[in-house]
Write a protein that holds these residues in place. Structure first.
Motif, PDB file in Angstrom:
ATOM      1  N   ASP A 345      37.889  38.862  -6.757  1.00  0.00           N
ATOM      2  CA  ASP A 345      37.094  38.803  -5.526  1.00  0.00           C
ATOM      3  C   ASP A 345      37.752  39.708  -4.496  1.00  0.00           C
ATOM      4  OD1 ASP A 345      35.026  38.150  -3.874  1.00  0.00           O
ATOM      5  OD2 ASP A 345      35.497  36.021  -3.711  1.00  0.00           O
ATOM      6  N   ASP A 346      37.028  39.951  -3.404  1.00  0.00           N
ATOM      7  CA  ASP A 346      37.549  40.913  -2.428  1.00  0.00           C
ATOM      8  C   ASP A 346      38.557  40.298  -1.468  1.00  0.00           C
ATOM      9  OD1 ASP A 346      35.034  39.603  -1.273  1.00  0.00           O
ATOM     10  OD2 ASP A 346      36.052  40.440   0.463  1.00  0.00           O
ATOM     11  N   VAL A 349      39.503  33.750   2.490  1.00  0.00           N
ATOM     12  CA  VAL A 349      39.521  33.470   3.925  1.00  0.00           C
ATOM     13  C   VAL A 349      40.093  32.065   4.131  1.00  0.00           C
ATOM     14  CG1 VAL A 349      38.159  33.438   6.033  1.00  0.00           C
ATOM     15  CG2 VAL A 349      37.538  35.004   4.189  1.00  0.00           C
TER      16      VAL A 349
HETATM   17  P1  AMP Z   1      37.020  31.318   0.814  1.00  0.00           P
HETATM   18  O1  AMP Z   1      37.370  31.038  -0.589  1.00  0.00           O
HETATM   19  O2  AMP Z   1      36.377  30.137   1.478  1.00  0.00           O
HETATM   20  O3  AMP Z   1      38.157  31.857   1.546  1.00  0.00           O
HETATM   21  O4  AMP Z   1      35.884  32.434   0.816  1.00  0.00           O
HETATM   22  C1  AMP Z   1      36.124  33.674   0.220  1.00  0.00           C
HETATM   23  C2  AMP Z   1      34.838  34.406   0.110  1.00  0.00           C
HETATM   24  O5  AMP Z   1      34.331  34.726   1.404  1.00  0.00           O
HETATM   25  C3  AMP Z   1      35.002  35.727  -0.629  1.00  0.00           C
HETATM   26  O6  AMP Z   1      34.043  35.754  -1.654  1.00  0.00           O
HETATM   27  C4  AMP Z   1      34.700  36.794   0.394  1.00  0.00           C
HETATM   28  O7  AMP Z   1      33.917  37.821  -0.190  1.00  0.00           O
HETATM   29  C5  AMP Z   1      33.915  36.086   1.433  1.00  0.00           C
HETATM   30  N1  AMP Z   1      34.175  36.602   2.790  1.00  0.00           N
HETATM   31  C6  AMP Z   1      35.256  37.209   3.270  1.00  0.00           C
HETATM   32  N2  AMP Z   1      35.129  37.496   4.578  1.00  0.00           N
HETATM   33  C7  AMP Z   1      33.923  37.059   4.942  1.00  0.00           C
HETATM   34  C8  AMP Z   1      33.192  37.054   6.159  1.00  0.00           C
HETATM   35  N3  AMP Z   1      33.710  37.554   7.271  1.00  0.00           N
HETATM   36  N4  AMP Z   1      31.964  36.536   6.129  1.00  0.00           N
HETATM   37  C9  AMP Z   1      31.436  36.016   5.027  1.00  0.00           C
HETATM   38  N5  AMP Z   1      32.078  35.965   3.853  1.00  0.00           N
HETATM   39  C10 AMP Z   1      33.309  36.478   3.790  1.00  0.00           C
END
Ligand code: AMP
Length: 462
Positions: A345-346, A349
């Motif tokens: 994944d990229d 957050v």
């Molecule tokens: P999490 O595991 O809850 O940290 O979410 C990670 C996912 O949120 C990854 O798939 C990202 O591609 C995505 N992501 C990262 N930054 C953002 C953003 N600013 N808004 C929406 N999605 C995001």
């Protein structure tokens, strides 16, 4: 996190802006709007929701004229409500003007306080409205001069499109945080947050609007001005990692190719013995392809994404986001059962989505789950237009990569280094050449000033 589009010199300008907004929908899904001019007056339509839901044939027919601007919004400043939908269009003694904004003004509170003290009545809670007030107050005579005058009082990130009865003005802030590109199709000029809109409009990419540049399009053609003192550029590196669409180019370089290189580099920095590389769709696809190519491990689609939902992060409440993950992604057991899986994944957050994804892959029978992230740990919230939670909510602010791995319940976790990220974006060396990477480094190029009122309140209570 917003997208802007501007069209000048086409009898169906609003229709083109509408199509352009489809291409920019990933930049914001809360509200959308278009303002068009027929040379006499501005007409506006804006609403909460997706582009597809808002603009009916009747609505578009009303938006007559040869020039239009459009906006898709995801709130980073101001609440998510119809009154904050953009473009903001106003009448003032100098005429009519509409504005669409992508970015975040860091001195918005201070400006608002000053303007309100001088009698201004704000209609919205969006930071962009301060710009409109400053334009109306300017003593300059022309729209470009008024805009320049207003923006010299503003600090922060902005890629803006303005429309008056007879002019389209596009501006990128002196540090160039957010992208903005110029395109052309026959006699029609187009400005867009991202070049992917040009494909749809069959416009040719002319060039990026440069940091600190103002492009003016009117009956005399197109011209460029540089109304601000030059500053070192700070283009957002996160656009490359996640936000921009992979079929766009930014500052002349392919976003897709850069992401593929991030994946290749990730495979070099964090190799692992595995049977299959899968992306988290759609954000991890290009990097997963790169990881697979570099490592020689086969690429496959181990997760299916439902395209009938928005991005889960997009909904403001935590409750809905959790629900959304399950609705959005589904495991392909055939690909995962009994396998050692690398999932790319990229970014991470809060870690909540990633944790569910790891659980989902394991639940589908994977033997091992190795998470690979094509950017460094996200340690700082963005102050310049990307929606990120507070520092305390960022998992990498509180935890080490090993603690995060433990939280995700992954067998291993590897983040791309900052140097690796720059090597991938630049195509060669790993140096920061004019980027803002505050989300990864905590080095903020412009600081937010506390508004005077807040400082005073603290003094009294503290
Ligand atoms: P999490 O595991 O809850 O940290 O979410 C990670 C996912 O949120 C990854 O798939 C990202 O591609 C995505 N992501 C990262 N930054 C953002 C953003 N600013 N808004 C929406 N999605 C995001």
């Amino acid at each position: 996190m917003c997208g802007v589009i501007g069209v000048y010199g086409h009898p169906e300008a609003a229709n083109l802006a509408y199509l352009g907004l489809y291409a920019l929908q990933h930049r914001g899904q809360e509200s959308a709007g278009i303002v068009a001019t027929d040379g006499e007056r501005l007409r506006s339509a804006k609403e909460m929701g997706h582009v597809n839901d808002i603009f009916t044939a009747d609505r578009l027919r009303e938006l007559r004229g040869y020039a239009a601007i459009g906006h898709v919004r995801y709130s980073t400043a101001g609440d998510s409500s119809k009154r904050n939908a953009q473009p903001i269009a106003v009448d003032y003694f100098g005429g009519s003007v509409a504005v669409g904004h992508n970015g975040n003004l860091v001195n918005a509170a201070e400006l608002r306080e000053r303007l309100e003290a001088e009698g201004a009545i704000f209609q919205t809670t969006a930071d962009t409205e301060a710009i409109v007030h400053l334009i109306a107050r300017s003593r300059e005579q022309t729209l470009p001069a008024r805009v320049a005058d207003a923006l010299r009082q503003v600090r922060g990130a902005y890629s803006l499109v303005f429309l008056s009865q007879d002019q389209l003005v596009a501006v990128r802030d002196p540090m160039g945080f957010r992208p903005l590109a110029l395109g052309k199709s026959k006699d029609t000029w187009v400005v867009s947050s991202e070049t992917c809109a040009f494909e749809l409009l069959e416009a040719e990419f002319v060039r990026d609007v440069e940091p600190g540049e103002m492009v003016i399009v009117d009956g005399n053609g197109v011209r460029s001005e540089r109304p601000f003192a030059a500053q070192p550029p700070h283009r957002c590196v996160f656009e490359w990692v996640y936000f921009a669409r992979p079929d766009s180019t930014i500052d002349g370089n392919s976003v897709y190719r850069a992401r593929e290189r991030m994946g290749r580099r990730l495979a070099v920095e964090h190799p692992v013995q595995a049977d299959v590389v899968i992306p988290v769709p759609d954000s991890g696809v290009a990097a997963a392809i790169g990881y697979a190519r570099e490592s020689g491990i086969p690429y496959d689609q181990g997760l299916m994404r439902s395209h009938y939902m928005g991005r889960t992060f997009i909904e403001p409440s935590q409750h809905i986001r959790h629900f959304g993950v399950k609705l959005k992604l589904s495991p392909v057991r055939e690909v995962l059962t009994g396998k050692r899986v690398v999932v790319v994944d990229d970014s991470i957050v809060r870690g909540t989505t990633s944790r569910k994804i790891v659980g989902m892959i394991r639940g589908a029978g994977a033997r091992e789950v190795h998470m690979r992230i094509s950017s460094p740990p996200t340690v700082g919230p963005c102050r310049y237009g990307i929606d990120t939670p507070t520092r305390e909510e960022l998992i990498a602010f509180k935890k080490t990569p090993e603690e995060i791995r433990h939280f995700l319940e992954a067998d291993s976790l590897g983040y791309l280094s900052l140097e690796g990220l720059y090597t991938s974006v630049n195509g060669s060396e790993g140096a920061n050449k004019g980027f803002c990477d505050a989300c990864f480094s905590n080095a903020y190029p412009i600081n937010i000033q506390q508004p005077a009122r807040l400082r005073q309140l603290r003094l009294i209570t503290g």
